[in-house]
Design a protein around this motif. Structure first.
Motif, PDB file in Angstrom:
ATOM      1  N   ARG A 234       0.809  -1.219   0.000  1.00 26.55           N
ATOM      2  CA  ARG A 234       0.000   0.000   0.000  1.00 26.55           C
ATOM      3  C   ARG A 234       0.841   1.267   0.000  1.00 26.55           C
ATOM      4  N   ASP A 235       1.839   1.316   0.840  1.00 28.05           N
ATOM      5  CA  ASP A 235       2.589   2.552   1.039  1.00 28.05           C
ATOM      6  C   ASP A 235       3.661   2.700  -0.036  1.00 28.05           C
ATOM      7  N   GLU A 236       3.668   3.875  -0.695  1.00 26.77           N
ATOM      8  CA  GLU A 236       4.613   4.055  -1.803  1.00 26.77           C
ATOM      9  C   GLU A 236       6.053   4.134  -1.317  1.00 26.77           C
ATOM     10  N   TYR A 252       4.802   0.368  -8.956  1.00 30.04           N
ATOM     11  CA  TYR A 252       3.900   1.342  -9.579  1.00 30.04           C
ATOM     12  C   TYR A 252       3.407   2.321  -8.518  1.00 30.04           C
ATOM     13  N   ALA A 253       3.333   3.589  -8.893  1.00 31.91           N
ATOM     14  CA  ALA A 253       2.845   4.624  -7.974  1.00 31.91           C
ATOM     15  C   ALA A 253       2.062   5.670  -8.761  1.00 31.91           C
ATOM     16  N   PRO A 254       0.730   5.664  -8.684  1.00 30.29           N
ATOM     17  CA  PRO A 254      -0.062   6.672  -9.393  1.00 30.29           C
ATOM     18  C   PRO A 254      -0.382   7.873  -8.506  1.00 30.29           C
ATOM     19  N   ASN A 258       5.590  13.830  -4.940  1.00 32.44           N
ATOM     20  CA  ASN A 258       7.029  13.959  -5.121  1.00 32.44           C
ATOM     21  C   ASN A 258       7.711  12.626  -5.419  1.00 32.44           C
ATOM     22  N   PHE A 259       7.008  11.742  -6.103  1.00 31.72           N
ATOM     23  CA  PHE A 259       7.536  10.396  -6.260  1.00 31.72           C
ATOM     24  C   PHE A 259       8.744  10.362  -7.174  1.00 31.72           C
ATOM     25  N   GLY A 260       8.759  11.204  -8.200  1.00 38.52           N
ATOM     26  CA  GLY A 260       9.897  11.215  -9.104  1.00 38.52           C
ATOM     27  C   GLY A 260      11.185  11.606  -8.404  1.00 38.52           C
ATOM     28  N   ALA A 261      11.126  12.662  -7.575  1.00 39.70           N
ATOM     29  CA  ALA A 261      12.322  13.099  -6.860  1.00 39.70           C
ATOM     30  C   ALA A 261      12.770  12.051  -5.845  1.00 39.70           C
ATOM     31  N   ARG A 262      11.809  11.436  -5.166  1.00 41.11           N
ATOM     32  CA  ARG A 262      12.177  10.429  -4.158  1.00 41.11           C
ATOM     33  C   ARG A 262      12.778   9.196  -4.808  1.00 41.11           C
ATOM     34  N   SER A 263      12.237   8.768  -5.941  1.00 38.94           N
ATOM     35  CA  SER A 263      12.829   7.618  -6.613  1.00 38.94           C
ATOM     36  C   SER A 263      14.188   7.980  -7.206  1.00 38.94           C
ATOM     37  N   LEU A 321       1.620  20.725  -3.464  1.00 41.21           N
ATOM     38  CA  LEU A 321       1.692  19.683  -2.446  1.00 41.21           C
ATOM     39  C   LEU A 321       2.160  18.365  -3.059  1.00 41.21           C
ATOM     40  N   LEU A 322       1.715  18.096  -4.277  1.00 38.15           N
ATOM     41  CA  LEU A 322       2.112  16.861  -4.951  1.00 38.15           C
ATOM     42  C   LEU A 322       3.465  16.985  -5.633  1.00 38.15           C
ATOM     43  N   GLU A 323       3.978  18.209  -5.735  1.00 34.78           N
ATOM     44  CA  GLU A 323       5.270  18.516  -6.348  1.00 34.78           C
ATOM     45  C   GLU A 323       5.409  17.926  -7.745  1.00 34.78           C
ATOM     46  N   ASP A 324       6.424  17.096  -7.981  1.00 35.27           N
ATOM     47  CA  ASP A 324       6.701  16.706  -9.367  1.00 35.27           C
ATOM     48  C   ASP A 324       5.693  15.697  -9.920  1.00 35.27           C
TER      49      ASP A 324
END
Length: 545
Positions: A234-236, A252-254, A258-263, A321-324
Motif C-alpha cells: 500500500r505505502d509508496e 507502480y505509484a499513481p 514527489n515520487f519522481g524526486a524520491r525515486s 503539495l504533490l510537487e513533481d
C-alpha cells in the motif's frame, strides 16, 4: 520534499497547515541503490491495491485494480499503442470504410483466429455474451448506446448503435475485457479459469500477491517473461524501500507526492519513455487526476458546502503539495493524452464558473442562509459540516484530505475525515456512496463517455442528455479516416460547464503515474491513463531473456 532556499514557499506554508510544524531543513538524500542481478524470469511487481474481485462483471468488478490485473489476462477488441492510439488486438484489422454504416450507425468487425488457453476458439459469440453481462454490470453506462451485437459467423460480428458514437472502439477494449461464454462463472471472483491474453492467472494469495504466468497458448506474440508476481504494497515509500533492498524488481505509484524526486534520490533516474534495463522511473503525464466528489443525496439541501469546497480548493497549492507528480487542474481531461515529457501544453479547459477562494466560499454560505457564529457557520442552530472519506493507504489522499479539512476550517466549516481501509473503500464505500464527500483518483480515457459522473455516488443532473447530444453531433465522416479519440473541445466544454454548475465535482490536480524498476528490466512504460501499469506487460523483458 524540496524547498527553495532563502525564502519560504507556499509548500512550506501548506505543510505548516497540514502538519502544524515548520518545514524541516533538506534531509540528506539516501545513497543511490546498486543495480542488483536481473530477474531470472519472474518479475516481482509492487502494486498499491489488492483487487476486491477478479470477476469484471461482479458488483466491484469495475474497480481499478480489477481492471489493471485482468488487462494482460483477457483479450480486447482494440488496445492502446505507445502513443495512446487505438490499434487492433483481437480485431483482425481496423474496419474499412465499407464496414461503417451511418443510418443507423453500425460497425462490422472480423476477429483474428485466436484461442482461449484451454484450446477453445475465441468467437463472436464470446463478444455477444460479454455484452449481455456488461450491460447489467458496473460498466453498464458505457454501453447505453450499443443497441445490439449481431453475430454473423464464428469470427464476424456487427455492433449496432442507437446513434453515431465516436468512441465505439473503446467498447470491449479499454476497461472491459472479453469473457469466454463457455468458461465464465461467478467463481471468477477468485480468478479467471481460462485466459485469452499473453498471461494466465495462476493464483491469489489473499493479502499478499497475485501471480500471472505466461500463457503458452496465446495467439499473439509470446510474453517476454515467464511470470509476474503482483505484490500488494500500500505505502509508496515502502515500495521504494523494497526496490532498494532488492525485494521487488519494479513498482507502480499513481499520483503520489514527489515520487519522481524520491525515486531519483535512490538511484532510479526519471524518464518519460519506456524503461530500458537500467534503474529508472518512467512517469509521463496522462488523463489521471484527483478529484473531490459530493453526493447530493447525502448533502440534502446543503449543496452550498460543495460549492464552498470548490472555491477554497486552491489548485495551484494542491499541485505544489504533490510537487513533481502534480499539475494544476483546470477541469477534467478531455481527450487521450499524447505522451511526452510534460502535459503543460495541453489545452486549458474551463467552464464559466471559477474558484474564488475563501471570501467567495463565505459569501456563498451567507447567500444560502448560513450565519457566522464565532469561527463557525451555522444554519438553524446546526453547524456547517460534512464527512470526507478517503482511502488511508495513500499518502496523497491523506494529504489532500487534511488540506481540504484545514482550508474549510478557515472558512468556518468543519470537515470530518474518515480514513477507510483501501479494499473496503474500493469495494463498499465508493459504490455505495457512504460519505457526504469522497476523494477519488480517477483514471479515464474520456470522462465524458464514462458513466462515472452519471451514476451513484455522484448524480450530476441532466448530464446524460448532454453527452448523448455531443456524441450525436460527431462528424461520422471522420470515422472513415481512422480513430478519433475524445470528444471535440467545444462539446467537452458543455460537459465542463454542467459539472461546474452542479458544484458537485471538484477537480483537484492532474497527476503523473510512475513505474519504477531497479534495473535488469526493459519495457515497462507508465502511461498515467486508463491503460494501467500492465498495459504492455507482454513486451516486458529481462536482460537475460
Amino acid at each position: 520534499m524540496s524547498a527553495r532556499r532563502g525564502r519560504p514557499t507556499r509548500l512550506c506554508l501548506a505543510l505548516v497547515l497540514l502538519a502544524a510544524s515548520a518545514c524541516p531543513s533538506d534531509p540528506k538524500p539516501p545513497e543511490p541503490s546498486p543495480v542488483g542481478p536481473p530477474p531470472t524470469g519472474t518479475i516481482r511487481f509492487g502494486y498499491p491495491w489488492e483487487p476486491p474481485t477478479l470477476d469484471p462483471v461482479a458488483r466491484a468488478g469495475g474497480s481499478r485494480p480489477t481492471r489493471d490485473i485482468l488487462r494482460p489476462v483477457l483479450p480486447s477488441l482494440f488496445r492502446m499503442d505507445a502513443a495512446m492510439r487505438p490499434a487492433p488486438d483481437l480485431a483482425e484489422a481496423w474496419p474499412a470504410p465499407r464496414d461503417f454504416k451511418t443510418d443507423p450507425f453500425s460497425v462490422a468487425l472480423r476477429l483474428r483466429k485466436a484461442s482461449w488457453s484451454d484450446g477453445k476458439p475465441i468467437t463472436a459469440e464470446d463478444v455477444r455474451f460479454t455484452w449481455e453481462r456488461l450491460k447489467a454490470g458496473p460498466g453498464a453506462g458505457r454501453y447505453r448506446l450499443l443497441k445490439d451485437v449481431q453475430v454473423q459467423g464464428p469470427r464476424r460480428l456487427t455492433l449496432h448503435f442507437h446513434r453515431p458514437v465516436r468512441r465505439w472502439w473503446a467498447l470491449f477494449s479499454i476497461d472491459d475485457p472479453i469473457l469466454p461464454a463457455h468458461a465464465y462463472s461467478p467463481a471468477w471472483e477468485n480468478g479467471p479459469t481460462v485466459s485469452g491474453g499473453p498471461f494466465a492467472f495462476e493464483g491469489w494469495t489473499r493479502g499478499l500477491s497475485i501471480r500471472l504466468r505466461r500463457n503458452p497458448g496465446y495467439w499473439g506474440k509470446s510474453a517476454g517473461v515467464e511470470a509476474i508476481d503482483v505484490t500488494f504494497v500500500r505505502d509508496e515509500e515502502a515500495r521504494l524501500q523494497l526496490l532498494s533492498k532488492g525485494e521487488l524488481d519494479a513498482a507502480y505509484a499513481p499520483g503520489e507526492p514527489n515520487f519522481g524526486a524520491r525515486s531519483g534520490a535512490r538511484g532510479f533516474a526519471p524518464t518519460d519513455g519506456p524503461l530500458t534495463g537500467g534503474p529508472g522511473a518512467s512517469g509521463p503525464w496522462g488523463s489521471t487526476w484527483w478529484e473531490l466528489d459530493f453526493s447530493p443525496a447525502r448533502l440534502k439541501g446543503r449543496e452550498v458546502l460543495a460549492e464552498a469546497a470548490g472555491h477554497v480548493a486552491d489548485r495551484a497549492l494542491v499541485a505544489e503539495l504533490l510537487e513533481d507528480t502534480g499539475q494544476q487542474a483546470n477541469g477534467i481531461p478531455h481527450q487521450f493524452p499524447v505522451l511526452g515529457p510534460r502535459a503543460e501544453g495541453r489545452p486549458a479547459i474551463d467552464g464559466p464558473w471559477k474558484p474564488g477562494g475563501v471570501d467567495a466560499a463565505r459569501k456563498a454560505l451567507q447567500g444560502a442562509g448560513f450565519k457566522k457564529s464565532g469561527d463557525k457557520f451555522t444554519k438553524g442552530g446546526t453547524a456547517a459540516t460534512f464527512e470526507l472519506a478517503y482511502a488511508n493507504g495513500s499518502s496523497a489522499a491523506a494529504s489532500l484530505a487534511r488540506f481540504i479539512h484545514f482550508r474549510m476550517r478557515e472558512v468556518g466549516v468543519h470537515v470530518e475525515l474518515i480514513g477507510v481501509e483501501p479494499l473496503r473503500y474500493e469495494r463498499e464505500w465508493l459504490p455505495e456512496g457512504r460519505a457526504d464527500a469522497m476523494l477519488v483518483l480517477r483514471s479515464g480515457a474520456d470522462a465524458a463517455d464514462a458513466s462515472v459522473y452519471a451514476a451513484p455516488p455522484i448524480q450530476v443532473p441532466d448530464l446524460t442528455p448532454i453527452l448523448d447530444a455531443a456524441e450525436s453531433a460527431a462528424d461520422v465522416r471522420k470515422l472513415r479516416g481512422g480513430p478519433q479519440p475524445g470528444l471535440p473541445k467545444a462539446e467537452w466544454l458543455k460537459v465542463q460547464e454542467r459539472l461546474a454548475a452542479s458544484r458537485l465535482v471538484v477537480p483537484l490536480a492532474r497527476v503523473r503515474a510512475w513505474t519504477v524498476s531497479r534495473g535488469g528490466i526493459s519495457g515497462p512504460h507508465s502511461t498515467g491513463s486508463a491503460a494501467g501499469p500492465l498495459w504492455n506487460a507482454a513486451d516486458w523483458r529481462t536482460t537475460g531473456s
